[in-house]
Design a protein around this motif. Structure first.
Motif, PDB file in Angstrom:
ATOM      1  N   UNK A  73     -17.878 -59.533  -6.605  1.00 39.27           N
ATOM      2  CA  UNK A  73     -19.033 -59.136  -7.412  1.00 39.27           C
ATOM      3  C   UNK A  73     -19.842 -58.060  -6.695  1.00 39.27           C
ATOM      4  N   UNK A  74     -19.970 -58.165  -5.387  1.00 42.00           N
ATOM      5  CA  UNK A  74     -20.682 -57.155  -4.615  1.00 42.00           C
ATOM      6  C   UNK A  74     -19.988 -55.805  -4.673  1.00 42.00           C
ATOM      7  N   UNK A  75     -18.666 -55.815  -4.554  1.00 40.57           N
ATOM      8  CA  UNK A  75     -17.913 -54.564  -4.630  1.00 40.57           C
ATOM      9  C   UNK A  75     -17.993 -53.952  -6.024  1.00 40.57           C
ATOM     10  N   UNK A  76     -17.957 -54.802  -7.060  1.00 39.32           N
ATOM     11  CA  UNK A  76     -18.065 -54.291  -8.433  1.00 39.32           C
ATOM     12  C   UNK A  76     -19.442 -53.666  -8.660  1.00 39.32           C
ATOM     13  N   UNK A  77     -20.478 -54.324  -8.147  1.00 39.92           N
ATOM     14  CA  UNK A  77     -21.830 -53.780  -8.283  1.00 39.92           C
ATOM     15  C   UNK A  77     -21.993 -52.467  -7.538  1.00 39.92           C
ATOM     16  N   UNK A  78     -21.386 -52.381  -6.367  1.00 40.72           N
ATOM     17  CA  UNK A  78     -21.466 -51.140  -5.599  1.00 40.72           C
ATOM     18  C   UNK A  78     -20.731 -50.018  -6.323  1.00 40.72           C
ATOM     19  N   UNK A  79     -19.576 -50.347  -6.905  1.00 38.77           N
ATOM     20  CA  UNK A  79     -18.811 -49.327  -7.637  1.00 38.77           C
ATOM     21  C   UNK A  79     -19.605 -48.822  -8.835  1.00 38.77           C
ATOM     22  N   UNK A  80     -20.255 -49.729  -9.540  1.00 39.16           N
ATOM     23  CA  UNK A  80     -21.069 -49.333 -10.694  1.00 39.16           C
ATOM     24  C   UNK A  80     -22.221 -48.439 -10.255  1.00 39.16           C
ATOM     25  N   UNK A  81     -22.865 -48.801  -9.168  1.00 41.60           N
ATOM     26  CA  UNK A  81     -24.002 -48.003  -8.685  1.00 41.60           C
ATOM     27  C   UNK A  81     -23.549 -46.608  -8.266  1.00 41.60           C
ATOM     28  N   UNK A  82     -22.360 -46.496  -7.704  1.00 42.22           N
ATOM     29  CA  UNK A  82     -21.887 -45.192  -7.245  1.00 42.22           C
ATOM     30  C   UNK A  82     -21.332 -44.335  -8.373  1.00 42.22           C
ATOM     31  N   UNK A  83     -20.976 -44.943  -9.503  1.00 42.87           N
ATOM     32  CA  UNK A  83     -20.452 -44.182 -10.636  1.00 42.87           C
ATOM     33  C   UNK A  83     -21.532 -43.366 -11.323  1.00 42.87           C
ATOM     34  N   UNK A  84     -22.755 -43.865 -11.295  1.00 43.09           N
ATOM     35  CA  UNK A  84     -23.845 -43.170 -11.974  1.00 43.09           C
ATOM     36  C   UNK A  84     -24.062 -41.811 -11.329  1.00 43.09           C
TER      37      UNK A  84
END
Length: 131
Positions: A73-84
């Motif tokens: 979940x942490x990695x998914x959240x980080x990926x989402x934050x970096x996609x923006x």
């Protein structure tokens, strides 16, 4: 050192040596543990730095499955934050202009509807020249 009433000389209750042992929340016997976001992030950071999963599991008293879930979940959240992508000054101007185009389009549609309604009730008479 306590007196007969189980109080320390300063009047506060003495805590047993086993109170809160093994339970990070400090509440003995509650079963499920609750970790704050900061503590979860610290545990996930340990995992991402390469510490062994089973070691972290034993030290934090959290199951391997739960730790794996937190890490994913942490990695998914980080990926989402970096996609923006970063907002640009032009983005605000583009949004304002799109809004303006929408308003003008609505005004035009309303005017065409009004013209159609007026022509439907009584057609506009052709003007004769005054000559």
């Amino acid at each position: 050192m306590t007196n007969d009433e189980g109080l320390k000389p300063d009047g506060s209750a003495e805590r047993s040596a086993e109170a809160g042992v093994g339970d990070p929340s400090g509440v003995a016997g509650t079963g499920a543990q609750r970790f704050s976001v900061q503590r979860k992030m610290a545990v996930v950071a340990r995992l991402l730095r390469g510490e062994p999963l089973d070691l972290v599991s034993r030290q934090t008293n959290v199951s391997v499955a739960k730790l794996t879930e937190w890490r994913e979940r942490g990695l998914a959240g980080a990926a989402t934050a970096l996609k923006e992508r970063e907002r640009d000054v032009r983005d605000d101007e583009i949004a304002r202009l799109k809004s303006k185009v929408g308003e003008i389009t609505m005004d035009n549609e309303l005017l065409y509807a009004k013209i159609a309604a007026l022509e439907g009730k009584r057609p506009l008479a052709h003007r004769r020249s005054r000559r």
